[in-house]
Design an enzyme around this catalytic site. Structure first.
Site, PDB file in Angstrom:
ATOM      1  N   TYR A   1      27.992  28.201  67.901  1.00 41.94           N
ATOM      2  CA  TYR A   1      28.116  26.872  68.506  1.00 41.94           C
ATOM      3  C   TYR A   1      27.208  26.730  69.720  1.00 41.94           C
ATOM      4  O   TYR A   1      27.136  27.618  70.568  1.00 41.94           O
ATOM      5  CB  TYR A   1      29.552  26.627  68.954  1.00 41.94           C
ATOM      6  CG  TYR A   1      30.527  26.425  67.816  1.00 41.94           C
ATOM      7  CD1 TYR A   1      30.368  25.388  66.908  1.00 41.94           C
ATOM      8  CD2 TYR A   1      31.635  27.270  67.682  1.00 41.94           C
ATOM      9  CE1 TYR A   1      31.282  25.198  65.872  1.00 41.94           C
ATOM     10  CE2 TYR A   1      32.554  27.076  66.661  1.00 41.94           C
ATOM     11  CZ  TYR A   1      32.371  26.044  65.760  1.00 41.94           C
ATOM     12  OH  TYR A   1      33.280  25.868  64.743  1.00 41.94           O
TER      13      TYR A   1
ATOM     14  N   ARG B   1      54.988  33.049  98.231  1.00 36.92           N
ATOM     15  CA  ARG B   1      55.200  32.424  96.931  1.00 36.92           C
ATOM     16  C   ARG B   1      56.694  32.167  96.800  1.00 36.92           C
ATOM     17  O   ARG B   1      57.135  31.041  96.873  1.00 36.92           O
ATOM     18  CB  ARG B   1      54.661  33.337  95.830  1.00 36.92           C
ATOM     19  CG  ARG B   1      54.534  32.712  94.470  1.00 36.92           C
ATOM     20  CD  ARG B   1      53.895  33.657  93.470  1.00 36.92           C
ATOM     21  NE  ARG B   1      54.605  34.938  93.367  1.00 36.92           N
ATOM     22  CZ  ARG B   1      54.218  35.939  92.588  1.00 36.92           C
ATOM     23  NH1 ARG B   1      53.127  35.840  91.855  1.00 36.92           N
ATOM     24  NH2 ARG B   1      54.913  37.065  92.543  1.00 36.92           N
TER      25      ARG B   1
ATOM     26  N   LYS C   1      57.854  41.889  81.642  1.00 37.26           N
ATOM     27  CA  LYS C   1      57.719  40.431  81.494  1.00 37.26           C
ATOM     28  C   LYS C   1      56.516  40.125  80.599  1.00 37.26           C
ATOM     29  O   LYS C   1      55.682  41.004  80.347  1.00 37.26           O
ATOM     30  CB  LYS C   1      57.536  39.794  82.880  1.00 37.26           C
ATOM     31  CG  LYS C   1      56.291  40.266  83.631  1.00 37.26           C
ATOM     32  CD  LYS C   1      56.315  39.823  85.092  1.00 37.26           C
ATOM     33  CE  LYS C   1      55.090  40.324  85.842  1.00 37.26           C
ATOM     34  NZ  LYS C   1      55.189  40.046  87.298  1.00 37.26           N
TER      35      LYS C   1
HETATM   36  C1  LIG Z   1      54.791  41.264  88.019  1.00 41.70           C
HETATM   37  C2  LIG Z   1      55.546  41.814  89.171  1.00 41.70           C
HETATM   38  C3  LIG Z   1      55.579  43.195  89.411  1.00 41.70           C
HETATM   39  C4  LIG Z   1      54.738  44.180  88.642  1.00 41.70           C
HETATM   40  O1  LIG Z   1      53.413  44.101  89.115  1.00 41.70           O
HETATM   41  P1  LIG Z   1      52.277  45.136  88.635  1.00 41.70           P
HETATM   42  O2  LIG Z   1      51.170  44.891  89.578  1.00 41.70           O
HETATM   43  O3  LIG Z   1      51.947  44.766  87.239  1.00 41.70           O
HETATM   44  O4  LIG Z   1      52.865  46.497  88.741  1.00 41.70           O
HETATM   45  C5  LIG Z   1      56.407  43.658  90.419  1.00 41.70           C
HETATM   46  N1  LIG Z   1      57.124  42.794  91.188  1.00 41.70           N
HETATM   47  C6  LIG Z   1      57.080  41.457  91.017  1.00 41.70           C
HETATM   48  C7  LIG Z   1      57.881  40.574  91.899  1.00 41.70           C
HETATM   49  C8  LIG Z   1      56.278  40.929  90.014  1.00 41.70           C
HETATM   50  O5  LIG Z   1      56.223  39.599  89.846  1.00 41.70           O
END
Ligand SMILES: *Cc1c(COP(=O)(O)O)cnc(C)c1O
Length: 366
Positions: free
Chosen positions: A257, A130, A34
């Site tokens: 800045y 979540r 992702k």
């Molecule tokens: C992003 C995500 C992962 C991967 O998490 P990492 O800590 O980067 O390995 C796995 N499962 C879900 C549901 C996620 O949102």
């Protein structure tokens, strides 16, 4: 050309996949790509790994379609499921397997008239709070999902840890227990497909969390899900740019800045083509280091959109064109995370499209 570059070592990613396979020898692997593979370039990483992993994992439909449009046929797990405006038919047609976390999704599946079935991942909320079904409603919703004719049986089951990076927390074991209780509560075991609960932290620190499928994100890229780097992983990303100017600077003079920094002595300052427009964070504490010619030097003054100034010291021999590394194998991103208070996850993911990705293949023998 002096530009910010995201150099990605493909061989490091392959090394990390092999290492993670060794860590979870009895599990299938979802490579989480992702957010443009955490800024490593999802299309390239998918091409690299499609014959080495069992699934790819993304968050959004558009990320999944990008892979399909590039000829990637590996099953794709859509971690956030389908959204209210998404067209379910595409998920069926392109074998994009949604997480099912809400009642409205099951309602939508119930109305589908398609004969082809969709593979789904029932998402249980074991404590992340979540997405997912709470344990008290999960069993009924699981059976409701199973009763949808469009839903392929058995149904895969997943959950996600909230605190796998905290090795002292009791939360992870509690979440595993709730997960197992849910599985036990389903009388018709033939409905239960693959089970998955561990992401990178789970794979590396909680062997009891390794089920049929493990979901690995950050560790793939050689970055630790914990505070400290993991020696067995190889960082795939080097985030770097070049010096474009070296300037004499007088004691007591400020730079940049807001004049937030003044030099305590005469020195040489280096100006680097890198800024928050490339994704380097703007708000960083004094003494956050960069690496130049193998030497750590501090960033001084405010990070601006396109430039960063570093204090090279009066004896510096650096010159325009010299490489400046912001993180990579010699300067772990975990160290920059510690300095900046910004997690390694965020540091690597927040890079902008101006920072161009270059791929290399470099074997690191250790
Ligand atoms: C992003 C995500 C992962 C991967 O998490 P990492 O800590 O980067 O390995 C796995 N499962 C879900 C549901 C996620 O949102």
């Amino acid at each position: 050309m002096s530009i910010a570059v995201v150099e990605v070592n493909r061989q490091a990613v392959i090394h990390n996949v092999e290492y993670l396979k060794k860590m979870a020898p009895n599990s299938q692997l979802v490579a989480i790509i992702k957010a443009n593979a955490y800024s490593h370039g999802s299309e390239e990483i998918a091409q690299l790994l499609h014959d080495k992993v069992n699934y790819f994992g993304v968050s959004r439909f558009i990320e999944a379609m990008q892979l399909r449009n590039n000829g990637i046929n590996t099953p794709i797990l859509a971690l956030e499921g389908f959204f209210p405006h998404d067209d379910l038919d595409y998920f069926i047609d392109f074998n994009i397997q949604p997480a099912i976390h809400s009642k409205w999704q099951i309602d939508m599946l119930q109305t589908s008239l398609r004969e082809d079935q969709i593979t789904t991942w029932f998402k249980l909320d074991t404590g992340m709070h979540r997405l997912g079904f709470c344990p008290d409603e999960a069993k009924a919703e699981f059976y409701r999902l199973a009763s949808c004719s469009v839903v392929c049986k058995p149904i895969n089951i997943m959950s996600h840890f909230s605190s796998a990076d905290d090795l002292t927390s009791k939360q992870t074991l509690k979440q595993i227990e709730l997960f197992d209780q849910f599985i036990d509560s389903i009388d018709d075991k033939s409905l239960i497909g693959k089970c998955s609960i561990a992401a990178s932290g789970g794979i590396l620190a909680w062997p009891e969390a390794q089920r049929d499928v493990v979901r690995q994100g950050i560790a793939l890229y050689g970055v630790s899900p914990f505070d400290e780097p993991i020696a067995e992983l190889q960082p795939a990303m080097t985030f770097k740019s070049e010096l474009i100017a070296v300037r004499k600077h007088k004691k007591g003079e400020s730079v940049g800045y807001g004049q937030i920094w003044c030099s305590q002595q005469d020195t040489l300052l280096g100006v680097v083509a890198m800024g928050y427009g490339d994704g380097y964070p703007r708000n960083i504490p004094e003494n956050t280091p960069v690496l130049i010619n193998g030497r750590k030097v501090p960033i001084v003054g405010r990070v601006s959109m396109d430039m960063i100034v570093v204090d090279l010291g009066i004896n510096s021999l650096e010159k325009p064109g010299d490489e400046v590394i912001f993180w990579g194998s010699e300067l772990p991103v975990e160290e920059i995370a510690k300095h900046t208070g910004i997690s390694a996850y965020e540091l690597i993911t927040r890079l902008t499209s101006r920072a161009k990705i270059h791929y290399i293949d470099k074997l690191n023998y250790d």
